[in-house]
Design a protein around this motif. Sequence first.
Motif, PDB file in Angstrom:
ATOM      1  N   PRO A  43       0.830  -1.211   0.000  1.00 35.31           N
ATOM      2  CA  PRO A  43       0.000   0.000   0.000  1.00 35.31           C
ATOM      3  C   PRO A  43       0.863   1.258   0.000  1.00 35.31           C
ATOM      4  CG  PRO A  43       0.058  -0.957   2.190  1.00 35.31           C
ATOM      5  CD  PRO A  43       0.798  -1.902   1.277  1.00 35.31           C
ATOM      6  N   ALA A  44       0.272   2.340  -0.436  1.00 34.85           N
ATOM      7  CA  ALA A  44       0.955   3.631  -0.400  1.00 34.85           C
ATOM      8  C   ALA A  44       1.173   4.058   1.048  1.00 34.85           C
ATOM      9  CB  ALA A  44       0.118   4.674  -1.139  1.00 34.85           C
ATOM     10  N   PRO A  45       2.225   4.833   1.294  1.00 41.50           N
ATOM     11  CA  PRO A  45       2.484   5.300   2.658  1.00 41.50           C
ATOM     12  C   PRO A  45       1.428   6.290   3.136  1.00 41.50           C
ATOM     13  CG  PRO A  45       4.100   6.192   1.131  1.00 41.50           C
ATOM     14  CD  PRO A  45       3.236   5.268   0.353  1.00 41.50           C
ATOM     15  N   LYS A  46       1.341   6.437   4.429  1.00 40.15           N
ATOM     16  CA  LYS A  46       0.403   7.375   5.057  1.00 40.15           C
ATOM     17  C   LYS A  46       0.938   8.805   4.967  1.00 40.15           C
ATOM     18  CE  LYS A  46      -2.204   4.059   6.752  1.00 40.15           C
ATOM     19  NZ  LYS A  46      -3.301   3.617   6.010  1.00 40.15           N
ATOM     20  N   ALA A  47       0.098   9.766   5.285  1.00 34.84           N
ATOM     21  CA  ALA A  47       0.448  11.189   5.184  1.00 34.84           C
ATOM     22  C   ALA A  47       1.655  11.545   6.049  1.00 34.84           C
ATOM     23  CB  ALA A  47      -0.753  12.053   5.565  1.00 34.84           C
ATOM     24  N   ALA A  48       1.742  11.002   7.249  1.00 38.38           N
ATOM     25  CA  ALA A  48       2.878  11.314   8.134  1.00 38.38           C
ATOM     26  C   ALA A  48       4.196  10.885   7.491  1.00 38.38           C
ATOM     27  CB  ALA A  48       2.696  10.640   9.487  1.00 38.38           C
ATOM     28  N   HIS A  49       4.184   9.767   6.822  1.00 32.61           N
ATOM     29  CA  HIS A  49       5.367   9.272   6.125  1.00 32.61           C
ATOM     30  C   HIS A  49       5.795  10.276   5.046  1.00 32.61           C
ATOM     31  CE1 HIS A  49       7.962   6.118   4.396  1.00 32.61           C
ATOM     32  NE2 HIS A  49       7.552   6.562   3.214  1.00 32.61           N
ATOM     33  N   GLN A  50       4.840  10.780   4.295  1.00 32.53           N
ATOM     34  CA  GLN A  50       5.133  11.743   3.238  1.00 32.53           C
ATOM     35  C   GLN A  50       5.661  13.059   3.817  1.00 32.53           C
ATOM     36  OE1 GLN A  50       5.225   9.296   1.099  1.00 32.53           O
ATOM     37  NE2 GLN A  50       4.595  10.727  -0.481  1.00 32.53           N
ATOM     38  N   GLN A  51       5.142  13.474   4.964  1.00 31.03           N
ATOM     39  CA  GLN A  51       5.623  14.699   5.598  1.00 31.03           C
ATOM     40  C   GLN A  51       7.092  14.549   6.010  1.00 31.03           C
ATOM     41  OE1 GLN A  51       2.703  15.119   8.680  1.00 31.03           O
ATOM     42  NE2 GLN A  51       1.397  16.443   7.425  1.00 31.03           N
ATOM     43  N   ILE A  52       7.452  13.384   6.500  1.00 27.41           N
ATOM     44  CA  ILE A  52       8.849  13.126   6.873  1.00 27.41           C
ATOM     45  C   ILE A  52       9.737  13.194   5.633  1.00 27.41           C
ATOM     46  CG2 ILE A  52      10.445  11.370   7.736  1.00 27.41           C
ATOM     47  CD1 ILE A  52       8.104  10.512   9.646  1.00 27.41           C
ATOM     48  N   LEU A  53       9.276  12.612   4.530  1.00 28.94           N
ATOM     49  CA  LEU A  53      10.056  12.668   3.292  1.00 28.94           C
ATOM     50  C   LEU A  53      10.267  14.104   2.834  1.00 28.94           C
ATOM     51  CD1 LEU A  53       8.627   9.695   1.228  1.00 28.94           C
ATOM     52  CD2 LEU A  53      10.824   9.842   2.393  1.00 28.94           C
ATOM     53  N   MET A  54       9.243  14.939   2.984  1.00 30.90           N
ATOM     54  CA  MET A  54       9.383  16.352   2.608  1.00 30.90           C
ATOM     55  C   MET A  54      10.440  17.034   3.476  1.00 30.90           C
ATOM     56  SD  MET A  54       7.563  16.991  -0.004  1.00 30.90           S
ATOM     57  CE  MET A  54       7.580  18.769   0.019  1.00 30.90           C
ATOM     58  N   ARG A  55      10.439  16.740   4.766  1.00 30.39           N
ATOM     59  CA  ARG A  55      11.426  17.347   5.668  1.00 30.39           C
ATOM     60  C   ARG A  55      12.839  16.888   5.329  1.00 30.39           C
ATOM     61  NH1 ARG A  55       7.888  16.436  11.058  1.00 30.39           N
ATOM     62  NH2 ARG A  55       6.419  18.120  10.685  1.00 30.39           N
ATOM     63  N   ILE A  56      12.972  15.641   4.920  1.00 27.23           N
ATOM     64  CA  ILE A  56      14.291  15.116   4.545  1.00 27.23           C
ATOM     65  C   ILE A  56      14.750  15.742   3.231  1.00 27.23           C
ATOM     66  CG2 ILE A  56      15.505  13.041   3.747  1.00 27.23           C
ATOM     67  CD1 ILE A  56      13.720  11.455   5.715  1.00 27.23           C
ATOM     68  N   SER A  57      13.850  15.871   2.280  1.00 25.18           N
ATOM     69  CA  SER A  57      14.246  16.319   0.945  1.00 25.18           C
ATOM     70  C   SER A  57      14.481  17.824   0.855  1.00 25.18           C
ATOM     71  CB  SER A  57      13.217  15.891  -0.093  1.00 25.18           C
ATOM     72  OG  SER A  57      11.993  16.538   0.122  1.00 25.18           O
ATOM     73  N   ARG A  58      13.815  18.613   1.678  1.00 15.32           N
ATOM     74  CA  ARG A  58      13.930  20.075   1.574  1.00 15.32           C
ATOM     75  C   ARG A  58      15.383  20.562   1.626  1.00 15.32           C
ATOM     76  NH1 ARG A  58      10.070  21.639   5.271  1.00 15.32           N
ATOM     77  NH2 ARG A  58       8.537  21.231   3.672  1.00 15.32           N
ATOM     78  N   PRO A  59      16.200  20.174   2.617  1.00 12.30           N
ATOM     79  CA  PRO A  59      17.587  20.673   2.631  1.00 12.30           C
ATOM     80  C   PRO A  59      18.415  20.157   1.453  1.00 12.30           C
ATOM     81  CG  PRO A  59      17.116  19.361   4.611  1.00 12.30           C
ATOM     82  CD  PRO A  59      15.878  19.422   3.808  1.00 12.30           C
ATOM     83  N   LEU A  60      18.090  18.976   0.958  1.00 13.96           N
ATOM     84  CA  LEU A  60      18.822  18.447  -0.182  1.00 13.96           C
ATOM     85  C   LEU A  60      18.514  19.241  -1.451  1.00 13.96           C
ATOM     86  CD1 LEU A  60      18.405  14.669   0.623  1.00 13.96           C
ATOM     87  CD2 LEU A  60      20.466  16.045   0.884  1.00 13.96           C
ATOM     88  N   VAL A  61      17.252  19.611  -1.621  1.00  9.71           N
ATOM     89  CA  VAL A  61      16.866  20.424  -2.779  1.00  9.71           C
ATOM     90  C   VAL A  61      17.562  21.789  -2.703  1.00  9.71           C
ATOM     91  CG1 VAL A  61      14.943  21.626  -3.883  1.00  9.71           C
ATOM     92  CG2 VAL A  61      14.692  19.240  -3.178  1.00  9.71           C
ATOM     93  N   LEU A  62      17.654  22.361  -1.506  1.00  6.59           N
ATOM     94  CA  LEU A  62      18.345  23.640  -1.334  1.00  6.59           C
ATOM     95  C   LEU A  62      19.829  23.531  -1.690  1.00  6.59           C
ATOM     96  CD1 LEU A  62      16.664  24.919   1.947  1.00  6.59           C
ATOM     97  CD2 LEU A  62      16.307  25.760  -0.392  1.00  6.59           C
ATOM     98  N   ALA A  63      20.383  22.307  -1.585  1.00  3.58           N
ATOM     99  CA  ALA A  63      21.784  22.069  -1.946  1.00  3.58           C
ATOM    100  C   ALA A  63      21.916  21.660  -3.419  1.00  3.58           C
ATOM    101  CB  ALA A  63      22.373  20.996  -1.042  1.00  3.58           C
ATOM    102  N   ASP A  64      20.886  21.964  -4.230  1.00  2.92           N
ATOM    103  CA  ASP A  64      20.859  21.695  -5.667  1.00  2.92           C
ATOM    104  C   ASP A  64      20.772  20.204  -6.002  1.00  2.92           C
ATOM    105  OD1 ASP A  64      20.585  22.657  -8.248  1.00  2.92           O
ATOM    106  OD2 ASP A  64      22.724  22.557  -8.654  1.00  2.92           O
ATOM    107  N   TRP A  65      20.088  19.468  -5.184  1.00  2.54           N
ATOM    108  CA  TRP A  65      19.761  18.076  -5.488  1.00  2.54           C
ATOM    109  C   TRP A  65      18.292  18.048  -5.878  1.00  2.54           C
ATOM    110  CZ3 TRP A  65      22.640  13.393  -3.805  1.00  2.54           C
ATOM    111  CH2 TRP A  65      23.966  13.695  -3.486  1.00  2.54           C
ATOM    112  N   ASP A  66      17.890  17.075  -6.689  1.00  2.00           N
ATOM    113  CA  ASP A  66      16.498  16.923  -7.099  1.00  2.00           C
ATOM    114  C   ASP A  66      15.842  15.797  -6.306  1.00  2.00           C
ATOM    115  OD1 ASP A  66      16.508  18.899  -9.051  1.00  2.00           O
ATOM    116  OD2 ASP A  66      17.166  17.518 -10.615  1.00  2.00           O
ATOM    117  N   ALA A  67      14.650  16.063  -5.801  1.00  2.00           N
ATOM    118  CA  ALA A  67      13.872  15.045  -5.095  1.00  2.00           C
ATOM    119  C   ALA A  67      12.903  14.398  -6.077  1.00  2.00           C
ATOM    120  CB  ALA A  67      13.103  15.679  -3.942  1.00  2.00           C
TER     121      ALA A  67
END
Length: 94
Positions: A43-67
Motif C-alpha cells: 500500500p501507499a504510505p500514510k500522510a505522516a510518512h510523506q511529511q517526513i520525506l518532505m522534511r528530509i528532501s527540503r535541505p537536499l533540494v536547497l543544496a541543488d539536489w532533485d527530489a
Amino acid sequence: MDRPSATDEHDGPEPELLQLLDSLELPPGYKAEIIEGDIVVSPAPKAAHQQILMRISRPLVLADWDAHWDIGIAISADSYFIPDLTEVISATFV
C-alpha cells in the motif's frame, strides 16, 4: 506509474517479469515492485510518512539536489524498486 515497460531496453529484470508487472491491475494507492525476482505489492504510505520525506528532501533540494518520488530503479537483473524518495544531483539527472 512511470517504469520501464517490457519493451524498453534495460539492465534490470527480465522482460517476462516486467510484462507480468505491467499486466497487474492494482487497487488505487498500491504499488508493485520486483524484489529478488518476486513481485511485491504494497500500500501507499500514510500522510505522516510523506511529511517526513518532505522534511528530509527540503535541505537536499536547497543544496541543488532533485527530489523524486515514485521513480523505478532497476538494481539488478531480479530487482526493480520504487523507493520512497530518490535524490540526485541536478546536473547528473538526465
